[in-house]
Design a protein around this motif. Structure first.
Motif, PDB file in Angstrom:
ATOM      1  N   SER A 182       0.815  -1.277   0.411  1.00  0.00           N
ATOM      2  CA  SER A 182      -0.292  -0.057  -0.006  1.00  0.00           C
ATOM      3  C   SER A 182       0.517   1.145   0.275  1.00  0.00           C
ATOM      4  O   SER A 182       2.286   1.567   0.398  1.00  0.00           O
ATOM      5  N   ILE A 183      -0.164   2.476   0.096  1.00  0.00           N
ATOM      6  CA  ILE A 183       0.578   3.932  -0.371  1.00  0.00           C
ATOM      7  C   ILE A 183       1.348   4.182   0.781  1.00  0.00           C
ATOM      8  O   ILE A 183       0.243   3.743   1.897  1.00  0.00           O
ATOM      9  N   LEU A 184       2.463   4.673   1.566  1.00  0.00           N
ATOM     10  CA  LEU A 184       2.970   5.372   2.563  1.00  0.00           C
ATOM     11  C   LEU A 184       3.436   3.932   3.303  1.00  0.00           C
ATOM     12  O   LEU A 184       4.553   3.858   3.835  1.00  0.00           O
ATOM     13  N   LEU A 185       3.554   2.723   2.063  1.00  0.00           N
ATOM     14  CA  LEU A 185       3.799   1.398   3.545  1.00  0.00           C
ATOM     15  C   LEU A 185       5.539   1.185   3.026  1.00  0.00           C
ATOM     16  O   LEU A 185       5.901   1.900   2.260  1.00  0.00           O
ATOM     17  N   ALA A 221      14.334   2.782  -7.586  1.00  0.00           N
ATOM     18  CA  ALA A 221      14.392   3.107  -6.139  1.00  0.00           C
ATOM     19  C   ALA A 221      13.390   3.790  -5.666  1.00  0.00           C
ATOM     20  O   ALA A 221      13.694   5.263  -6.830  1.00  0.00           O
ATOM     21  N   ARG A 222      12.874   4.393  -4.728  1.00  0.00           N
ATOM     22  CA  ARG A 222      12.151   5.420  -3.805  1.00  0.00           C
ATOM     23  C   ARG A 222      13.201   5.806  -2.987  1.00  0.00           C
ATOM     24  O   ARG A 222      13.566   4.726  -1.988  1.00  0.00           O
TER      25      ARG A 222
ATOM     26  N   GLN B 208       5.666   4.444   8.712  1.00  0.00           N
ATOM     27  CA  GLN B 208       5.795   3.533   7.722  1.00  0.00           C
ATOM     28  C   GLN B 208       6.974   4.085   6.643  1.00  0.00           C
ATOM     29  O   GLN B 208       7.142   5.311   6.422  1.00  0.00           O
ATOM     30  N   PRO B 209       7.177   3.431   5.401  1.00  0.00           N
ATOM     31  CA  PRO B 209       8.847   3.997   4.842  1.00  0.00           C
ATOM     32  C   PRO B 209       8.506   4.457   4.469  1.00  0.00           C
ATOM     33  O   PRO B 209       9.297   5.481   3.924  1.00  0.00           O
ATOM     34  N   GLY B 210       7.211   4.388   3.126  1.00  0.00           N
ATOM     35  CA  GLY B 210       6.894   4.745   2.142  1.00  0.00           C
ATOM     36  C   GLY B 210       6.679   6.120   2.898  1.00  0.00           C
ATOM     37  O   GLY B 210       6.948   7.296   1.922  1.00  0.00           O
ATOM     38  N   LEU B 211       5.978   6.668   3.882  1.00  0.00           N
ATOM     39  CA  LEU B 211       5.739   7.929   3.941  1.00  0.00           C
ATOM     40  C   LEU B 211       6.577   8.723   4.844  1.00  0.00           C
ATOM     41  O   LEU B 211       7.143  10.319   4.004  1.00  0.00           O
ATOM     42  N   GLU B 212       7.538   8.012   5.006  1.00  0.00           N
ATOM     43  CA  GLU B 212       9.016   8.352   5.661  1.00  0.00           C
ATOM     44  C   GLU B 212       9.693   9.727   4.782  1.00  0.00           C
ATOM     45  O   GLU B 212      10.240  10.565   4.588  1.00  0.00           O
ATOM     46  N   ILE B 213       9.855   8.658   3.440  1.00  0.00           N
ATOM     47  CA  ILE B 213      10.211   8.947   1.807  1.00  0.00           C
ATOM     48  C   ILE B 213       9.321  10.193   1.659  1.00  0.00           C
ATOM     49  O   ILE B 213      10.829  10.998   0.894  1.00  0.00           O
ATOM     50  N   ALA B 214       8.242   9.753   1.538  1.00  0.00           N
ATOM     51  CA  ALA B 214       7.732  11.179   1.138  1.00  0.00           C
ATOM     52  C   ALA B 214       8.447  12.144   1.176  1.00  0.00           C
ATOM     53  O   ALA B 214       7.801  13.389   0.928  1.00  0.00           O
TER      54      ALA B 214
END
Lengths: 271, 228
Positions: A182-185, A221-222, B208-214
């Motif tokens: 999911s987005i954010l994860l 990569a992000r 959360q990894p994705g949020l931190e990166i954003a």
């Protein structure tokens, strides 16, 4: 207290060279002989003599660098965590860095296989004027069903205290039942890596050079990186391959070594 | 009850000058990178943001702070301020919470004075504390004899409602869409409050990894409406 593997070491500076003045290991943990990739500071490989971590395993590591000591520690290969039925596998690491010391601690990926449960706790206490370069990575192992994430959970908890202030608290819980794509994860990626660098001499120029140098990875990569409350940075990467994250870490290390430490790159020659 | 609730409504009002108006906490990165461009996508973002991030930072932070205020364990309260600060890995978002926390502490000390809040404000001024909105919410609610559950709920609500307001400007969306989303978020906030009640303190600051990166990538965006 019974450990599956235990390793304690203390490094000190003697006549301009770093030596281990004390080391002790037992169970599944072993320490390699020193390798001198740099003249005055040894590199040691942390060796796990078993095939991997299983349920109920408990590992303990303590690294202590005395004033001015410069040391590199790296795992010999990936940490594989297999199915843990009852108790999770757990690893605790305590690091103490005295003034002027510099620890490079490079960890190969933790690969969590089907039904693995893993806890990694790291506490790092740094005196003012000590430095640290640390990397870690988490990913999931191959599974018979070909699904991306079949482990139960990975729990990582790291605290960094610098000059008696908490400056980094990093608490991560990856559990596939949370829909990791999911987005954010994990946003569709399978590998998550972090690089932490704390050094008094980290300046704007080096930071921006790093930001620029990492643009080439935009399609693979992000990446995010940001400054810490003290001179230092934390970099986060999401990608689909260990090699991509390793290349990113290698570029970061090269830039940080040349711009901040005025040292040449080191090739660890593991594989 | 009404008498106690009104100050809380004032505190949660999106017009309350906390400075939250200027911060997106990483959402702007998702907007600019085209991950969040519609009300539906914002809904998905919010669902994860509330339950997987805000719950563990502001939600759990507020619950712990409320108990510490009740027990007058001030040293532990100041230690909590440090944990909340250190657990945010993006410099911009860390500063965002600090600024909002400081501004709220200053404003609330005038509106709803208490000894503990005065101590917190003193600590902030002496740079011994950073400032965090979850702590201010807990201290104000405790002083107003509002329940712990309601304190956590209003703290989460304030964060979510200001984020939705900012998204309405940032995406942009219609005002009706924004209000519909806020209405929808009530239930998610309610679940978050239940989750907060059952958490152990060791989950504080989980992110959360994705949020931190954003949040980190926001620092590199060229044109920005928000400071984080």
């Amino acid at each position: 207290m019974n450990w599956t593997g235990q390793l304690h070491l203390t490094a000190s500076l003697k006549n301009g060279k770093t030596i281990l003045c004390d080391s002790y290991y037992e169970g599944a943990f072993k320490l390699s002989r020193p390798v001198f990739l740099e003249e005055d500071s040894p590199t040691y490989f942390l060796i796990h003599v078993g095939g991997g971590y299983v349920g109920g395993d408990r590992y303990n590591q303590c690294f202590h660098l005395e004033e001015g000591a410069v040391l590199t520690l790296t795992t010999q290969s990936a940490t594989k965590v297999y199915k843990t039925t009852a108790l999770p596998a757990k690893q605790q690491t305590t690091i103490f860095l005295e003034k002027g010391s510099f620890l490079t601690y490079l960890q190969d990926p933790v690969i969590a296989y089907e039904q693995a449960k893993y806890i990694q706790e790291t506490t790092i206490e740094m005196e003012a004027g000590s430095s640290l370069l640390l990397t870690d990575m988490y990913t999931s192992g191959w599974s018979a069903t070909q699904q991306s994430f079949t482990y139960d959970w990975i729990h990582s908890d790291m605290t960094v205290i610098y000059d008696r202030r908490k400056i980094v608290i990093d608490r991560l819980l990856l559990q596939p039942k949370d829909q990791l794509d999911s987005i954010l994860l994990l946003e569709g990626y399978t590998h998550f890596g972090s690089l932490l660098f704390i050094h008094e001499k980290l300046n704007d120029a080096a930071f921006h050079e790093l930001v620029e140098a990492l643009h080439i990875f935009e399609n693979e990569a992000r990446i995010g990186l940001s400054r810490l409350p003290v001179a230092g940075l934390l970099l986060r990467v999401l990608a689909n391959q260990t090699q991509i994250i390793e290349r990113i870490f290698a570029i970061c290390e090269t830039i940080l070594r040349s711009e901040v430490l005025q040292k040449e790159a080191v090739f660890y020659r593991k594989y | 009850m009404i008498k106690e609730i009104l100050p809380l409504i004032q505190l949660c009002d999106s017009n309350f000058p906390s400075g939250a108006f200027s911060h997106s906490f990483g959402l702007e990165t998702y907007i600019q990178e085209d991950y969040v461009t519609t009300a539906e996508e914002l809904k998905q973002f919010l669902h994860v943001y509330i339950l997987k991030s805000l719950t563990y930072t502001d939600g759990l932070g507020c619950r712990i702070a409320y108990d510490l205020a009740a027990e007058q364990k001030l040293e532990e309260l100041w230690a909590l301020d440090e944990v909340l600060y250190a657990s945010c890995s993006s410099a911009e978002s860390r500063e965002a919470s600090r600024r909002i926390g400081q501004q709220m502490a200053r404003m609330c000390l005038t509106l709803y004075p208490s000894d503990t809040l005065a101590d917190y404000q003193k600590k902030i001024k002496k740079k011994q504390c950073y400032g965090h909105p979850a702590l201010v919410f807990a201290l104000v609610c405790y002083e107003l004899t509002i329940s712990r559950e309601l304190a956590v709920m209003s703290c989460l609500y304030a964060g979510v409602s200001s984020l939705i307001q900012n998204a309405v400007r940032g995406i942009p969306l219609g005002q009706t869409d924004g209000q519909l989303l806020l209405l929808w978020a009530h239930e998610v906030i309610q679940s978050a409050v239940e989750v907060v009640e059952g958490l152990s303190e060791s989950a504080l600051g989980r992110t959360q990894p994705g949020l931190e990166i954003a949040q980190m990538r926001h620092e590199q965006l060229h044109v920005r409406l928000f400071m984080s």
